[in-house]
Structure formats: structure tokens, C-alpha cells
Design a protein around this motif. Sequence first.
Motif, PDB file in Angstrom:
ATOM      1  N   LEU A 179       0.825  -1.204   0.000  1.00  0.00           N
ATOM      2  CA  LEU A 179       0.000   0.000   0.000  1.00  0.00           C
ATOM      3  C   LEU A 179       0.861   1.256   0.000  1.00  0.00           C
ATOM      4  O   LEU A 179       1.920   1.300   0.638  1.00  0.00           O
ATOM      5  CB  LEU A 179      -0.916   0.012   1.230  1.00  0.00           C
ATOM      6  CG  LEU A 179      -1.911  -1.142   1.356  1.00  0.00           C
ATOM      7  CD1 LEU A 179      -2.699  -1.010   2.656  1.00  0.00           C
ATOM      8  CD2 LEU A 179      -2.854  -1.166   0.162  1.00  0.00           C
ATOM      9  N   VAL A 180       0.401   2.266  -0.730  1.00  0.00           N
ATOM     10  CA  VAL A 180       1.050   3.576  -0.697  1.00  0.00           C
ATOM     11  C   VAL A 180       0.692   4.235   0.628  1.00  0.00           C
ATOM     12  O   VAL A 180      -0.479   4.321   1.006  1.00  0.00           O
ATOM     13  CB  VAL A 180       0.570   4.458  -1.872  1.00  0.00           C
ATOM     14  CG1 VAL A 180       1.146   5.863  -1.753  1.00  0.00           C
ATOM     15  CG2 VAL A 180       0.967   3.821  -3.201  1.00  0.00           C
ATOM     16  N   GLN A 181       1.679   4.692   1.366  1.00  0.00           N
ATOM     17  CA  GLN A 181       1.460   5.268   2.690  1.00  0.00           C
ATOM     18  C   GLN A 181       0.699   6.596   2.600  1.00  0.00           C
ATOM     19  O   GLN A 181       0.850   7.347   1.627  1.00  0.00           O
ATOM     20  CB  GLN A 181       2.800   5.504   3.397  1.00  0.00           C
ATOM     21  CG  GLN A 181       3.608   4.232   3.590  1.00  0.00           C
ATOM     22  CD  GLN A 181       2.859   3.196   4.403  1.00  0.00           C
ATOM     23  OE1 GLN A 181       2.326   3.496   5.465  1.00  0.00           O
ATOM     24  NE2 GLN A 181       2.811   1.967   3.903  1.00  0.00           N
ATOM     25  N   PRO A 182      -0.147   6.900   3.597  1.00  0.00           N
ATOM     26  CA  PRO A 182      -0.965   8.127   3.571  1.00  0.00           C
ATOM     27  C   PRO A 182      -0.149   9.408   3.443  1.00  0.00           C
ATOM     28  O   PRO A 182      -0.636  10.388   2.875  1.00  0.00           O
ATOM     29  CB  PRO A 182      -1.700   8.080   4.917  1.00  0.00           C
ATOM     30  CG  PRO A 182      -1.710   6.634   5.301  1.00  0.00           C
ATOM     31  CD  PRO A 182      -0.432   6.063   4.780  1.00  0.00           C
ATOM     32  N   ASP A 183       1.085   9.416   3.967  1.00  0.00           N
ATOM     33  CA  ASP A 183       1.870  10.652   3.899  1.00  0.00           C
ATOM     34  C   ASP A 183       2.427  10.914   2.497  1.00  0.00           C
ATOM     35  O   ASP A 183       3.033  11.957   2.254  1.00  0.00           O
ATOM     36  CB  ASP A 183       3.016  10.616   4.920  1.00  0.00           C
ATOM     37  CG  ASP A 183       3.887   9.377   4.771  1.00  0.00           C
ATOM     38  OD1 ASP A 183       3.467   8.443   4.059  1.00  0.00           O
ATOM     39  OD2 ASP A 183       4.970   9.355   5.366  1.00  0.00           O
ATOM     40  N   ASN A 184       2.206   9.973   1.575  1.00  0.00           N
ATOM     41  CA  ASN A 184       2.602  10.185   0.189  1.00  0.00           C
ATOM     42  C   ASN A 184       1.392  10.600  -0.649  1.00  0.00           C
ATOM     43  O   ASN A 184       1.175  10.113  -1.761  1.00  0.00           O
ATOM     44  CB  ASN A 184       3.232   8.909  -0.388  1.00  0.00           C
ATOM     45  CG  ASN A 184       4.605   8.622   0.198  1.00  0.00           C
ATOM     46  OD1 ASN A 184       5.401   9.539   0.386  1.00  0.00           O
ATOM     47  ND2 ASN A 184       4.874   7.376   0.516  1.00  0.00           N
ATOM     48  N   ASN A 185       0.588  11.502  -0.077  1.00  0.00           N
ATOM     49  CA  ASN A 185      -0.664  11.888  -0.729  1.00  0.00           C
ATOM     50  C   ASN A 185      -0.437  12.674  -2.017  1.00  0.00           C
ATOM     51  O   ASN A 185      -1.340  12.808  -2.833  1.00  0.00           O
ATOM     52  CB  ASN A 185      -1.545  12.697   0.228  1.00  0.00           C
ATOM     53  CG  ASN A 185      -0.816  13.911   0.798  1.00  0.00           C
ATOM     54  OD1 ASN A 185       0.333  14.153   0.456  1.00  0.00           O
ATOM     55  ND2 ASN A 185      -1.490  14.649   1.656  1.00  0.00           N
TER      56      ASN A 185
END
Length: 351
Positions: A179-185
Motif C-alpha cells: 500500500l502507498v502510505q498516507p503521507d505520500n498523498n
Amino acid sequence: MSEANPKQAAPSGAPPAEEQDRVEAQARRAVAAGQGPLARLGEYRHLGLVIALVLLAVVGLVTRPENFATTSNLVTILALASTIGVITVGMTFVIIGGGIDLSVGAIMALASVWATTLATQSYGPWVMVMCALLVGTGAGLINGFLIAYGRMVPFIATLAMLVAARGLAQRMSDRRTQLVQPDNNLLVELSTGRILGVPPLVFVFLAVVVVGWVVLNRTTFGRRTYAVGGNPEAARLAGINVRRHTVILYALSGLCCGIAAVLIMARTTTGSSTHGDLYELDAIAAVIIGGTLLTGGRGTIIGSILGLLIFTLITNLFILNGLNTSDQLIAKGLIIVVAVLLQRRSLETRT
């Protein structure tokens, strides 16, 4: 003293300037006379593809007017076309140059997995993007070197890369979706954001198409691509470094796979070894439908994109009408057969 033969002069590295001018002039004519599936229409060679798109749109308006003719559905079609579309641009260059690339889907999957590892994500979205681009370009370079300097058949070399890249992606991800981490929005904004009501990833796709068209039609590199695909021996005698050019073509295809990996990560917020499954077939089919000859030397970016939109629209219509996926594949197969038969008929007519 007798005059030097051009074939004898070529190995010395100083072929006649007239021969190079002749080959590049021939390539320019190939650019101007790019052959579509309806080549007999001359300068209106793409008219048949446009008519097909209009007919498909009419089918959508008749069968599902409440769902097809909506802004959200149009955005969905463009978003679906964007990822494969970027790959199709790279595939167009490779096939015009006389090659084939079966590894594009697997390279895209490997780039997405590599870019979404926790170690890579810890450095932020821009490092993820650069990682995907470098992995894609690196895999393309390997393909190019195997074909140009290892003298491997493109089908075999890229088939080996397909298997190896997909296996490496599975090993790196342990067959799990990352999963792409939330901080890489910032990366996710490519899909969820809106510019004039359209996701930014569509504009990335359009930018790749424009750059690809300019390079293929307005640069020496593009003319040499046509020359190498049309007659590699004549191109070599004219002073074109065919091996180096072949490596660059496959590196370009790999770069497009890296860009596509960024777009698929943005759309799905994941990196997975299953990404890009059968994308190579869709890209090759779109290029063929667009009129690019599998033997190389002829083709256009616009034709390939029209072919891609036809396939994307067919997929959308099947989904909206709840039709079986297997029927969709059969329809696509029939379209490919018809396109190849039209190509052969066109070539026979010209000869």
C-alpha cells in the motif's frame, strides 16, 4: 582509380552523405505517408478509426444512455486509457523501429513494487517516482542490449524479461500487495485531484502523447526510427548506428513503463506484482489497430491512440451492459484479425 562502393565505405565509419540523405528522405516520406488500417483513404487514413469511435459512442448512447453519456463515465474512460496509453506510446516507437516488447506489463509491475517498498516510501513521493522511472528505464536498457548487442530475437529477449521481471516483483513483494502510505498523498493526488474536472494523470498521459508525437514526427531520432524499422541494413550503410538506436528505443519503452507504474500506483494506491497483467497484449493490439505495421517502418502515434480509445470504449461498453468478459476478449481478438487483414490487403494493393 575506381570509385568506392558505399557498402565498402560503411565499415570505415564514413558513409557517403548522399546515402544518408537518401535514407532519411525515405524515412521522411514514411512519416508523411503513415499507413493506417484504411490506407487507401490517403491523408484521411485515420477516418476509419474515428468512425469506429463514433459508432461505439452511438451504441453506448442507445444501450445505456443514463450511464454512458455522463461526465463521470468519460473521466473513467480517460483514466483507464491513461495507463495503457503511456505504454502504447513506447510500444509504437519499438514496433515502428522493427521490434516488439512483450515485457511492458511485467516491467510496470516491477517498477510499482520497487517504488512502494517501505524503504523507498520513507524518502517521499518524488523518490518513489524516480525509482519507478529508473527501474523501468533500466529494464528497457537490458532488453535493448540483449537484442542489439546480444543479437537475441526481440520476441525471445522480451519474453525472458517478462518472466524475470514478474518473478522479481513477486519475490520483492512476497506476493503481497504493497500500500502507498498516507503521507505520500502527493502521488495519490494524481488520481483523486481535479484540473478542469479531469484527474491530473490524464494530463500526464496527454503530455506523453504530445512529446511522443513531436519526437517521432519532428526530430532526426524519429526519422531514423522509421529508417531502422523499414530497412536496418540501408540505415546502417547510411551511417545510422542501428544498435545504439535499438537500445534507445527499448529504453524509451521502459521509461514509458515507469511512467505507467506511477499512474497505476496513483489510481490503485498500491504496488503489486499483478499490475499490468496482459497490458502488453492490449498495447500491441492498440498499435496494430492504429495502423502500425508489425514489420516496422510505418505507423503513427495518433493512430495508436485512436486504437487504444477503441479498445477502452469497448471495455467500457461491456462493463456498462454487464456482458461477459470472455465475450469482450473474443470481440477484441476479431478486431485484431480484421486490422491485420486490412494491413495485408493495403500492402498487396500498393505493391
